[in-house]
Enzyme design. Structure first.
Site, mmCIF file in Angstrom:
data_model
loop_
_atom_site.group_PDB
_atom_site.id
_atom_site.type_symbol
_atom_site.label_atom_id
_atom_site.label_comp_id
_atom_site.label_asym_id
_atom_site.label_seq_id
_atom_site.Cartn_x
_atom_site.Cartn_y
_atom_site.Cartn_z
ATOM 1 N N ASP A 114 0.831 -1.214 0.000
ATOM 2 C CA ASP A 114 0.000 0.000 0.000
ATOM 3 C C ASP A 114 0.860 1.256 0.000
ATOM 4 O O ASP A 114 0.627 2.202 -0.749
ATOM 5 C CB ASP A 114 -0.894 0.032 1.256
ATOM 6 C CG ASP A 114 -2.130 -0.840 1.108
ATOM 7 O OD1 ASP A 114 -2.208 -1.566 0.103
ATOM 8 O OD2 ASP A 114 -2.996 -0.801 1.995
ATOM 9 N N ASP A 141 -5.270 -10.093 -2.295
ATOM 10 C CA ASP A 141 -6.123 -8.920 -2.092
ATOM 11 C C ASP A 141 -5.406 -7.606 -2.350
ATOM 12 O O ASP A 141 -5.549 -7.005 -3.411
ATOM 13 C CB ASP A 141 -6.685 -8.954 -0.659
ATOM 14 C CG ASP A 141 -7.713 -7.853 -0.401
ATOM 15 O OD1 ASP A 141 -8.426 -7.503 -1.359
ATOM 16 O OD2 ASP A 141 -7.796 -7.360 0.732
ATOM 17 N N GLU A 268 -14.111 1.154 -8.385
ATOM 18 C CA GLU A 268 -15.012 0.768 -7.305
ATOM 19 C C GLU A 268 -16.305 1.574 -7.303
ATOM 20 O O GLU A 268 -16.700 2.172 -6.301
ATOM 21 C CB GLU A 268 -14.276 0.954 -5.947
ATOM 22 C CG GLU A 268 -14.831 0.063 -4.863
ATOM 23 C CD GLU A 268 -13.957 -0.023 -3.630
ATOM 24 O OE1 GLU A 268 -14.379 -0.668 -2.696
ATOM 25 O OE2 GLU A 268 -12.844 0.542 -3.624
ATOM 26 N N HIS A 283 -15.171 -4.695 9.304
ATOM 27 C CA HIS A 283 -14.372 -3.501 9.601
ATOM 28 C C HIS A 283 -14.809 -2.863 10.920
ATOM 29 O O HIS A 283 -13.991 -2.288 11.645
ATOM 30 C CB HIS A 283 -14.506 -2.477 8.472
ATOM 31 C CG HIS A 283 -13.568 -2.738 7.329
ATOM 32 N ND1 HIS A 283 -13.774 -2.246 6.060
ATOM 33 C CD2 HIS A 283 -12.410 -3.448 7.264
ATOM 34 C CE1 HIS A 283 -12.787 -2.646 5.268
ATOM 35 N NE2 HIS A 283 -11.954 -3.378 5.974
ATOM 36 N N CYS A 853 -29.315 -19.656 20.733
ATOM 37 C CA CYS A 853 -29.458 -21.064 21.146
ATOM 38 C C CYS A 853 -30.420 -21.823 20.233
ATOM 39 O O CYS A 853 -30.418 -23.048 20.217
ATOM 40 C CB CYS A 853 -29.888 -21.155 22.609
ATOM 41 S SG CYS A 853 -31.528 -20.517 22.936
ATOM 42 N N ALA A 898 -7.957 -21.211 62.587
ATOM 43 C CA ALA A 898 -6.907 -20.369 63.171
ATOM 44 C C ALA A 898 -6.105 -19.611 62.126
ATOM 45 O O ALA A 898 -5.005 -19.161 62.388
ATOM 46 C CB ALA A 898 -5.967 -21.203 64.043
ATOM 47 N N HIS A 1198 14.407 -6.388 27.766
ATOM 48 C CA HIS A 1198 15.750 -5.938 28.150
ATOM 49 C C HIS A 1198 16.778 -6.411 27.133
ATOM 50 O O HIS A 1198 16.762 -7.568 26.730
ATOM 51 C CB HIS A 1198 16.130 -6.505 29.527
ATOM 52 C CG HIS A 1198 15.242 -6.028 30.638
ATOM 53 N ND1 HIS A 1198 13.914 -6.399 30.734
ATOM 54 C CD2 HIS A 1198 15.483 -5.194 31.692
ATOM 55 C CE1 HIS A 1198 13.385 -5.816 31.796
ATOM 56 N NE2 HIS A 1198 14.312 -5.081 32.401
ATOM 57 N N LYS A 1227 7.968 -1.275 29.304
ATOM 58 C CA LYS A 1227 9.272 -1.021 29.931
ATOM 59 C C LYS A 1227 10.371 -1.584 29.026
ATOM 60 O O LYS A 1227 10.435 -2.802 28.812
ATOM 61 C CB LYS A 1227 9.348 -1.683 31.313
ATOM 62 C CG LYS A 1227 10.691 -1.440 32.019
ATOM 63 C CD LYS A 1227 10.819 -2.273 33.287
ATOM 64 C CE LYS A 1227 12.180 -2.052 33.922
ATOM 65 N NZ LYS A 1227 12.600 -3.187 34.730
#
Length: 1588
Positions: A114, A141, A268, A283, A853, A898, A1198, A1227
């Site tokens: 693209d 596509d 289109e 979408h 259902c 206890a 890291h 991080k």
């Protein structure tokens, strides 16, 4: 090998598809696109692929003279598809002197294609581009059709161009290194193109699905040497050659469809938008679920929803929807956002209906506000040649599982409809078993496509019972039976959902299955409800006949293990058939394959549903086996040995139970409905429903051998049925109930009662249907009476009496209990509500829950009701979302005797404001105050456990959502039923808290306590047995050590109160927004460090426990460490970190089992933060993320070796991964090799602001990065034995360095007022500045003039940083404030001046915080709930005291004063919600019912108390005895250190007293934080302030 294929698009053969065509690719580009400069563009991930490296080297070697090759690499991921990346690439091309003849070669997925396509379209006003797609999605596509684009912050693909490539060169070989999920993701577009355009290809895809998934699931990670850099890279590798032909065809056929469509509609305008099938809804889901869900996954869900929309309109057949859904599942794609695995992948994100519709309104196919969707007509064909307009009402229906049924008002009385229900479930499942066991081919037509038959088909396939294929576009199933000879055990359990029929038939079939070399048994399992449904009589019979079967969970229900090395002997078999006729049919159908002929005798009374047994026998006859019925023995059958011969065709009759719904619709609405393929010759008992039930109720019935027509009487004139035995058609009783609800007659004594009997078996169907009907009919205002084997329905006198189901909070839904027949029955009654109102009256619809259902037997029922029968339906956001907000989930506390359950339960109730119930006490109340001990002596432990379980289930059922704390007996986990109830409560969002402590201490304590029932065995043995159960049943855990002193006890209480508030969400865990730090502990055991823990944490917002440094990883040890830390640091937020060796820690890299256990301990202990390494296996990551509760997740990575510079793609990839996991904080820790690494880090920080980011460099060269990091900088302390990472600094070092760089400006702060000679404020604040390395200075400014303060400080001091205001200026200073806090306004005085900048100042009052925090620090809960407060005195400080007590949640606050006349004006000047009650006489105190547990003394401390005031005070102090915590009094005066009020409270009434010095320091520390942004080091400051 496959041939190279060329596909034309827009008149040119420019799409080339093949396998391993690198040489063709290079040759084509160089030959057909001659140029001086070729630019290959790709992302860094592709650079690691050997095939790419080979291509680049080959391209270079093949360049003609005068040409050059440039390569440009971008960071991976959607973030690169931006204006910035485009600009950088364009600048690069310009710097490199690229001209108009440049050829761009985009090698990559959709992002690269693209973006590079768009660069090519604009660079030099357009240069040539060649697309080389490397992902399946790009191949089929995005690379085809010339659409190019980049994203903007406001949306994806908003800026772009149509720019056709010179070539699209598709090489299947790239797919070898495509990650499994990306591969499956691409299949959505492949299936889509076949679905809209190519039915043959769809069929081919169906038959190759298992091959595809096997190969893709077999992908392995391999290490390869990079030919360009010589580095070792790890990449995924899939054996494409194992399915090369299939992959090549699916890519080629999909490309052909897209190329044909694009050729006829390049821009289109119409036809091309057919390629958007599944995308309108897909979408919308993607917009919400990104980045966790991929494009193809969302399109897959979108396709199913859009197909269901077409079925709803009556266009697409249910079979076609079932086929589409089935193929998507077969390729590993989701078909619903609610699938368990997909919900976990998308981190349980919600997809609210209104947001979905809003997202759908932004779609290029739409016209204005009108939404358009591509509608499918059949597999391979769309309806019309472009998208169709669709209403929001229809979309709402499709997008939700909750349906609104509007009154059946606009249905004409003369309406006549023909409805063909789906094939019978009973006949479908029998036909599949018989055909699979039979020999030869059988074409089965009108098979029911439902969850039940889907499970049956899957099972037959998995057990290799038959070869299954499809004809007539999937409408006909072709079963090639193998006579039972090929049946083989499969390794995976056969999951049957809630399919009772399938489970029973397959249990007997399993007895015929053969073992394989590796598999000697099969497992049948199902969903939660299936695991409660009975199967014992059938199992008992098979066991008695030689088949070895084991229950794997609950005795008498699935899951079961059937051993395939045992044999089905035959001979005489006895079976109890009073519960289900399916047991009988199951054995009947398999009997011919037993070792000897079978005599099947049904014992235990009259069998249920004998008509279904007759149906089975008739069907067996059709397949060539004749069953004889005994003439001498009742309910006994003889089945000969033999095998079935399959008829060439078998047509499944429509389901007679399902037919009852449209027929009842006719009866209830006064219209006519014909079911054309069920008549009096039907095999099914329910075919009698029209004749035996509807006719006597007043309907006109016309029935032939093969059809049934019902015409209802005028609406409202149906008659009740005095008595009907529905034993031959038990499933139809639910339909009869809703018809009976609106039936009435003229006999005043009949009560409009319809009596239905013979249906006892309906209590053990998908749910207890008799109870379900009674419960739900009551919501409509219809009364019922349950009978031993039936139900009476008392119809209403008029349809107008039907109510919309609702309760005090508004409308409620009709529960369907995940039962298709309940849902379909109530869909009819729902439409009758308000159906007789005037036309213009607004009528509320009836909400039906879980509409899906009905998929069990009639997936398209709602479509028929809407499109055929004319009902108005809508969808709605689930009600539970709103109702759950108000529910207060109860807390169940479990643990050994206890363990402190009684005490901590009280604390828990007090902290949350919940009600407390001790279940042992409740037990005694329910058993005439007999003690547990006595009950056990008389009745034994087993009986006690039964009663304990009953009581527990009862309280959870009735009060589980109502804010209770339930303290349980230590042995509640001894009962399996109790354990299940505990786990169920935890999984429904309840809190089951395991309270534990050191077992050795517990033993010592218990052996000395005579009041508890004697143990039969040693305490340690009991603990060993129960420990696992406690862990398994609890979702939270708290370690409560024994306390030896009151201070420890109070610290534990504070720590527990914060813990319970955190796990229940009352206390929100906040990620700091400004400069903040956390200290990294490196001790191996905190037990000996408690004194140092507080100073170590000075200046920090959190403390990190490096679990990998601890002495051992046992649950008890780790929990104890967390408990010690919480207690010692007053519950500063904990970061729980297990750092693996490859990430620079001590924890073994592959110890995943222990790691999972440690994370489980962390989450159960409610840690505030959990550090999750981004290099861990994804299943562990998702497990933690999905179980995180209120814990915030820090996604960490890291680079200890310094392998990656900050502009390397590794960090970008890891950041995208963190976004996908939706961690709360990222991080990243790099290694500074040189100073420039810090500059690169800052650029990275600056461009990654969409998540809080901790980013620092290790080593001393990286120190500057720690200073510049903003959020939660990791720091060390001088009191630690060593730092956790190279280059770590202390808070003070960071602040000093930051100051030297101009980051913190030195400020001058003052205490103002007179006299202030003895003020402790300077020492208080300067101590804090020194410890934290802050450059500020705090001094005295003595004056009585607020004017002077304004002139000299507010206006005259450019470094002014704030002022502490004391007498006499607290009121006078207010006139110079630009803003006042709520506290300052209500208290009516300012003690804190905060500069806002631009010569503006805010006035605040921290006295109330001093009071509140001093009380909390001394054991008063943060919320005191039902306890009242007391203030002594009515001077200035009393206002702050009243404010503080109100903030603690005191429902009432009493105030006493020497001069009572001062009380009224004080009370009137404060808000009425403070509920302050002034006490004028001693006598009135006696009438006060409330416990008073918290008090503040604001009277002068240097004089003795007035007698009258003392008398009142003492009467209040008596009321502290029954408070829910130790009653506590704070003295506001800090001199003298012990006052008369303190003495009498403590010595005479045992109140805990808090000296004024604590209030002084707490209010000062609150000022400190407001001025500096840092939490003040309380203990050090307190010691400094009070040392003289």
């Amino acid at each position: 090998m496959v041939q190279l294929a060329k596909v034309p698009i827009l008149g040119n053969d420019i799409i080339h598809v093949g396998y391993n065509i690198h040489d063709h690719l290079v040759e084509t580009i160089i030959k057909h696109c001659p140029s001086s400069t070729y630019v290959i563009c790709n992302d860094t991930n592709l650079s690691k692929v050997p095939y790419y490296q080979q291509l680049v080297l080959e391209f270079k070697a093949s360049l003609p003279e005068g040409s050059r090759l440039l390569t440009y690499v971008v960071k991976p991921g959607e973030t690169s598809k931006s204006r910035e990346t485009k600009a950088q690439l364009e600048d690069y091309l310009l710097v490199e002197g690229c001209t108009r003849d440049t050829v761009m070669v985009a090698i990559g997925g959709g992002v690269i294609g693209d973006m590079i396509g768009f660069v090519a379209s604009t660079f030099m006003r357009g240069v040539r581009v060649v697309q080389v797609p490397t992902s399946l999605l790009a191949m089929v596509d995005s690379s085809i059709g010339g659409k190019t684009a980049i994203d903007t912050p406001l949306g994806k693909n908003f800026i772009g161009a149509f720019w056709q490539p010179k070539f699209v060169l598709v090489d299947i070989k790239w797919l070898e290194t495509l990650a499994k999920r990306e591969f499956i993701n691409g299949m959505a577009e492949v299936i889509k193109t076949a679905c809209i355009w190519n039915a043959d290809e769809f069929t081919r895809l169906e038959s190759n699905a298992s091959l595809f998934l096997n190969v893709v699931n077999g992908a392995k990670n391999v290490k390869v040497t990079n030919q360009l850099t010589n580095e070792i890279d790890e990449i995924s590798n899939t054996d494409i050659e194992a399915m090369l032909d299939h992959t090549y065809k699916l890519v080629l056929e999909s490309i052909k469809v897209k190329a044909e469509v694009v050729s006829s509609d390049e821009r289109e305008s119409s036809l091309r938008n057919l390629l958007n099938f599944g995308h309108s809804i897909g979408h919308a889901y993607e917009a919400i679920l990104t980045p966790q869900a991929l494009h193809g996954e969302c399109v897959s869900i979108g396709m199913v929803k859009e197909a269901e929309l077409s079925r709803y309109f009556g266009i697409l057949s249910p079979t076609q929807v079932a086929r589409l859904s089935k193929i998507l599942v077969a390729y590993g794609l989701p078909v619903s956002p609610d699938e368990k695995w997909f919900k976990e992948l998308t981190l349980h994100k919600k997809t609210p209906l209104d947001i979905l519709l809003k997202k759908m309104s932004i779609d290029k196919k739409n016209e204005g506000s009108k939404k358009k969707v591509v509608i499918l007509e059949s597999i391979g064909k769309c309806y019309g040649d472009s998208a169709q307009f669709v209403s929001d009402e229809d979309l709402r229906f499709i997008l939700t599982d909750e349906t609104l049924v509007y009154p059946f008002k606009d249905i004409p009385a003369d309406q006549q409809k023909v409805v063909i229900p789906p094939g019978s479930k009973s006949i479908s499942n029998r036909a599949l078993i018989l055909a699979a066991l039979g020999e030869g081919q059988c074409k089965i037509k009108n098979l029911l496509h439902s969850d039940d038959t889907k499970h049956m088909l899957t099972a037959v396939h998995e057990l290799k019972g038959a070869t299954i294929s499809w004809e007539d576009n999937g409408e006909t199933v072709v079963v090639e039976g193998h006579g039972g000879s090929t049946l083989s055990a499969c390794a995976d359990p056969l999951y049957l959902g809630n399919a009772g029929t399938a489970s029973r038939f397959l249990t007997s079939l399993a007895a015929l299955v053969n073992s394989t070399s590796s598999q000697k048994y099969i497992v049948l399992t199902g969903n939660a409800r299936m695991q409660q449904r009975p199967i014992a009589p059938l199992v008992d019979s098979l066991r008695a006949n030689g088949t070895k079967i084991e229950y794997l969970n609950n005795e008498g229900s699935l899951p079961i293990k059937v051993y395939t090395d045992s044999v089905f002997k035959g001979g005489r078999i006895e079976l109890a058939a009073t519960v289900s006729s399916q047991y009988v049919s199951s054995i009947l159908m398999c009997a011919p394959y037993a070792e000897e002929p079978v005599t099947l005798a049904l014992v235990g009374g009259k069998p249920i549903s004998k008509l279904y047994v007759d149906m089975t026998i008739k069907m067996m006859e059709k397949f060539g086996i004749n069953v004889e019925t005994s003439t001498t023995e009742p309910y006994t059958y003889y089945i000969p040995k033999g095998h079935y011969i399959n008829p060439s065709e078998y047509v499944i009759e429509s389901d007679a139970s399902s037919a009852t719904y449209p027929l009842a619709f006719a009866a209830m609405t006064g219209t006519t409905v014909t079911v054309p393929n069920i008549g009096f010759e039907s095999l099914q008992g329910d075919a009698r429903f029209a004749r035996d039930v509807l006719k006597p109720m007043g309907c006109k019935i016309t029935q032939t051998a093969t059809s049934t027509t019902v015409s209802g009487p005028p609406v409202g004139t149906l008659k009740p049925l005095k008595h009907v035995d529905m034993e031959p058609m038990t499933d139809a009783f639910l339909t009869a109930c809703v018809v009976a609800a609106i039936s009435h007659d003229s006999d005043p004594n009949s009560a409009n009662t319809t009596t239905i009997e013979g249906i006892a078996n309906q209590r053990v169907k998908e749910c207890n249907r008799i109870l379900a009907m009674a419960t739900e009919l009551a919501k409509f205002g219809v009364k019922t009476t349950e009978l031993p084997d039936g139900i009476q329905v008392h119809g209403l006198n008029s349809i107008k009496d039907l109510k919309v189901p609702s309760d005090s909070s508004g409308p409620v839904g009709v529960c369907t209990y995940d039962d298709h027949r309940v849902a379909m029955s109530f869909s009819l009654l729902a439409g009758m509500v308000n159906s007789q109102n005037e036309r213009d009256e607004v009528a509320n619809p009836v909400r039906i829950l879980e509409r899906h259902c009905t998929g069990k037997t009639w997936p398209g029922w709602w479509d028929v009701l809407h499109s055929e029968l004319g009902a108005k339906l809508d969808g709605a956001e689930p009600l539970e979302c709103t109702s759950k907000k108000n529910s207060k989930k109860s807390v169940v506390i479990i643990g050994m005797r206890a363990a402190g359950k009684t005490t901590i339960s009280k604390w828990c109730a007090s902290a949350l404001g919940y009600k407390l119930v001790d279940l042992d006490e409740l037990f005694e109340q329910q058993h005439n105050n007999q003690s547990v001990k006595q009950f056990v002596v008389e009745n034994g432990w087993e009986k006690f456990r039964e009663e304990e379980t009953r009581i527990f289930k009862e309280v959870i059922q009735n009060y589980g959502d109502d804010g209770y704390v339930f303290s349980t007996g230590g042995g509640i986990v001894e009962s399996a039923e109790s354990r299940k109830a505990l786990k169920d409560f935890a999984s429904s969002g309840g809190y089951v808290l395991h309270l534990h402590r050191d077992i050795e201490e517990t033993i010592v304590f218990l052996q000395s306590d005579p009041s508890r029932p004697a143990y039969v065995e040693e305490i340690r043995e009991v603990w060993n047995r129960r420990e696992g159960w406690y862990k398994e049943c609890s979702n939270f855990s708290f370690f409560a050590p024994h306390c030896s002193a009151e201070a420890e006890f109070q610290a534990l209480r504070r720590s527990f109160s914060k813990y319970i508030a955190t796990i229940t969400g009352v206390r929100e865990i906040e990620i700091p927004s400004g400069r903040s730090a956390f200290v990294c502990l490196t001790f191996d055991d905190l037990t000996e460090q408690t004194e140092n823990l507080t100073p170590i944490c000075y200046g920090c917002e959190a403390v990190e426990v490096r679990v990998d440094h601890l002495a051992n990883y046992s649950a008890d040890f780790v929990s104890k460490q967390l408990s010690i830390l919480r207690k010692a640091t007053d519950s500063i937020p904990i970061i729980f970190t297990v750092r693996t060796m490859k990430q620079g820690g001590n924890f073994p890299d592959e110890e995943f089992k222990t790691l999972r256990e440690l994370y489980d301990i962390a989450l159960k202990n409610g840690v505030e933060f959990l550090d999750l390494e981004l290099t861990l296996p994804t299943d562990i990551q998702y497990e933690v993320i999905n179980k995180r509760g209120n814990t915030k997740i820090i996604g960490s990575h890291h680079d200890f070796q310094g392998l990656y510079s900050w502009d390397d793609a590794e960090w970008e990839n890891r950041f995208n991964q963190a976004l996908t996991l939706d961690v709360d904080v990222v991080k990243f820790v790099g290694t500074a090799v040189n100073f420039e690494d810090n500059l690169r880090l800052e650029h990275f920080r600056d461009t990654h602001k969409n998540k809080p980011l901790i980013a620092v460099n290790m080593t001393s060269k990286g120190s500057i990065s720690r200073v510049l990091n903003n959020v939660l900088t990791p720091v060390t302390s001088d009191l630690l034995p060593n730092s956790a990472a190279p280059g770590q600094l202390t808070v003070a070092q960071i602040n000093k360095m930051y100051t030297s760089m101009g980051g913190i400006e030195p400020k001058e702060l003052f205490v103002v007022g007179k006299p202030i000679g003895h003020s402790r404020s300077p020492i208080l604040h300067n101590t804090g500045y020194e410890i934290l390395g802050l450059p500020h200075k705090f001094d005295k400014f003595e004056t009585e003039s607020a004017q002077l303060v304004k002139e000299k400080l507010l206006d005259g001091n450019k470094n002014f940083g704030g002022a502490a205001v004391t007498i006499p200026l607290k009121l006078d200073i207010m006139q110079y404030m630009d803003e006042l806090t709520d506290a300052a306004k209500v208290i009516g005085a300012v003690n804190t001046v905060i500069p806002l900048g631009n010569k503006k100042f805010k006035g605040d009052n921290t006295d109330w915080l001093g009071i509140r925090n001093a009380l909390i620090n001394n054991g008063v809960p943060e919320y005191v709930g039902h306890t009242a407060g007391l203030v002594i005195g009515a001077g200035g400080t009393s206002r702050a005291a009243l404010y503080a007590l109100h903030s603690l949640g005191c429902k009432k606050i009493f105030i006493i004063n020497r001069t009572t006349s001062k009380l009224k004006p004080l009370i009137e000047s404060l808000p009425s919600e403070f509920n302050i009650i002034g006490i004028e006489s001693t006598k009135s105190i006696e009438e006060i019912k409330e416990h008073v547990g918290v008090a503040v003394s604001c009277v002068p401390a240097d004089k003795p108390l007035d007698d009258e005031l003392l008398s009142k005070l003492e009467r209040f102090l008596v009321k502290g005895a029954h408070a829910a915590f130790v009653p506590t009094l704070l003295e506001a005066a800090y001199k003298p250190s012990v006052t008369p009020v303190m003495t009498i409270s403590q010595d005479k009434y045992q109140w805990h007293v808090v000296p004024g010095s604590q209030m002084l320091v707490h209010q000062g520390v609150a000022q400190f934080e407001k001025w500096t942004g840092f939490k003040g080091p309380f203990k050090a400051i307190f010691d400094a302030v009070t040392k003289e």
